[in-house]
Design an enzyme around this catalytic site. Sequence first.
Site, PDB file in Angstrom:
ATOM      1  N   GLY A  62     -13.982   9.160  -0.060  1.00  0.00           N
ATOM      2  CA  GLY A  62     -14.112   7.723   0.088  1.00  0.00           C
ATOM      3  C   GLY A  62     -13.168   7.244   1.164  1.00  0.00           C
ATOM      4  O   GLY A  62     -12.139   7.878   1.430  1.00  0.00           O
ATOM      5  N   GLN A  73      -8.095   1.333   5.982  1.00  0.00           N
ATOM      6  CA  GLN A  73      -7.483   2.637   6.286  1.00  0.00           C
ATOM      7  C   GLN A  73      -7.652   3.044   7.740  1.00  0.00           C
ATOM      8  O   GLN A  73      -6.959   3.931   8.221  1.00  0.00           O
ATOM      9  CB  GLN A  73      -8.080   3.731   5.390  1.00  0.00           C
ATOM     10  CG  GLN A  73      -7.702   3.568   3.923  1.00  0.00           C
ATOM     11  CD  GLN A  73      -8.247   4.721   3.112  1.00  0.00           C
ATOM     12  OE1 GLN A  73      -9.392   4.703   2.700  1.00  0.00           O
ATOM     13  NE2 GLN A  73      -7.428   5.739   2.903  1.00  0.00           N
ATOM     14  N   CYS A  85      -5.176  10.296  -1.757  1.00  0.00           N
ATOM     15  CA  CYS A  85      -5.656   9.284  -0.819  1.00  0.00           C
ATOM     16  C   CYS A  85      -5.363   9.739   0.606  1.00  0.00           C
ATOM     17  O   CYS A  85      -4.281  10.267   0.875  1.00  0.00           O
ATOM     18  CB  CYS A  85      -4.934   7.961  -1.107  1.00  0.00           C
ATOM     19  SG  CYS A  85      -5.371   6.623   0.010  1.00  0.00           S
ATOM     20  N   LEU A  86      -6.313   9.507   1.508  1.00  0.00           N
ATOM     21  CA  LEU A  86      -6.117   9.894   2.912  1.00  0.00           C
ATOM     22  C   LEU A  86      -4.901   9.180   3.518  1.00  0.00           C
ATOM     23  O   LEU A  86      -4.282   9.695   4.446  1.00  0.00           O
ATOM     24  CB  LEU A  86      -7.369   9.553   3.733  1.00  0.00           C
ATOM     25  CG  LEU A  86      -8.669  10.257   3.317  1.00  0.00           C
ATOM     26  CD1 LEU A  86      -9.839   9.745   4.146  1.00  0.00           C
ATOM     27  CD2 LEU A  86      -8.541  11.763   3.438  1.00  0.00           C
ATOM     28  N   HIS A  96     -11.090   2.976  -6.533  1.00  0.00           N
ATOM     29  CA  HIS A  96      -9.972   3.300  -5.621  1.00  0.00           C
ATOM     30  C   HIS A  96     -10.166   2.615  -4.266  1.00  0.00           C
ATOM     31  O   HIS A  96      -9.235   2.015  -3.717  1.00  0.00           O
ATOM     32  CB  HIS A  96      -9.895   4.833  -5.472  1.00  0.00           C
ATOM     33  CG  HIS A  96      -8.886   5.328  -4.489  1.00  0.00           C
ATOM     34  ND1 HIS A  96      -7.809   6.116  -4.858  1.00  0.00           N
ATOM     35  CD2 HIS A  96      -8.790   5.184  -3.142  1.00  0.00           C
ATOM     36  CE1 HIS A  96      -7.093   6.405  -3.771  1.00  0.00           C
ATOM     37  NE2 HIS A  96      -7.670   5.857  -2.714  1.00  0.00           N
ATOM     38  N   GLU A  97     -11.393   2.687  -3.740  1.00  0.00           N
ATOM     39  CA  GLU A  97     -11.649   2.105  -2.411  1.00  0.00           C
ATOM     40  C   GLU A  97     -11.592   0.579  -2.449  1.00  0.00           C
ATOM     41  O   GLU A  97     -11.086  -0.053  -1.519  1.00  0.00           O
ATOM     42  CB  GLU A  97     -12.996   2.576  -1.851  1.00  0.00           C
ATOM     43  CG  GLU A  97     -13.134   4.091  -1.672  1.00  0.00           C
ATOM     44  CD  GLU A  97     -11.952   4.767  -1.012  1.00  0.00           C
ATOM     45  OE1 GLU A  97     -11.292   4.145  -0.155  1.00  0.00           O
ATOM     46  OE2 GLU A  97     -11.662   5.924  -1.374  1.00  0.00           O
ATOM     47  N   HIS A 118      -8.200  -0.687  -2.133  1.00  0.00           N
ATOM     48  CA  HIS A 118      -7.727  -0.768  -0.741  1.00  0.00           C
ATOM     49  C   HIS A 118      -8.037  -2.136  -0.128  1.00  0.00           C
ATOM     50  O   HIS A 118      -7.265  -2.650   0.674  1.00  0.00           O
ATOM     51  CB  HIS A 118      -8.403   0.305   0.129  1.00  0.00           C
ATOM     52  CG  HIS A 118      -7.756   1.660   0.067  1.00  0.00           C
ATOM     53  ND1 HIS A 118      -6.465   1.884   0.482  1.00  0.00           N
ATOM     54  CD2 HIS A 118      -8.237   2.861  -0.334  1.00  0.00           C
ATOM     55  CE1 HIS A 118      -6.177   3.186   0.324  1.00  0.00           C
ATOM     56  NE2 HIS A 118      -7.234   3.801  -0.174  1.00  0.00           N
TER      57      HIS A 118
HETATM   58 CO    CO Z   1      -7.334   5.777  -0.685  1.00  0.00          CO
END
Ligand code: CO
Length: 153
Positions: A45, A50, A87-88, A129-130, A133
């Site tokens: 995701g 991000q 998470c990225l 989660h997304e 963000h």
């Molecule tokens: Co994330």
Amino acid sequence: MILEIRTAGDPVLKKIAEDVTKIDKRLRNLLDNMAETMYATEGIGIAAPQVGQSIRAIVVDVDEKRYDMINPVITFREGSITDTEGCLSCPELFGEVERAEKICVQYTSRFNKKKELEAEGLLARCIQHEIDHLNGRLFIDIAKNITKGKPEK
Ligand code: CO
């Protein structure tokens, strides 16, 4: 095109993202670049903040089905389940996060169609989660037992 991923500490990750008002080729291009960046880093995701764009758009793909979600809103949640997340934007960090087990999400598609999706399991977790963000929230803000490197199970 692979985009630069912003990491924890970057102020764009703390902002409340703006609603998307115009769904055009430029936005679709951004979504494609977000997807390419996500696949290149083996993520499941990615949210627009991000990659430095403070707008309400996410891409998720947990099971070889890609969803591009514009202005996503969770309209229903049920149950609660705790599992490990990463998470990225938080390289090498993992932690336990409690999420709703089942959700319903309403969103607009990349071709400006109103959509509704019921999700559970990893897909539901990933969407929650997304969307966090988009609200300036990282999983490390709410996780328990944060570890550097993947915890052994
Ligand atoms: Co994330």
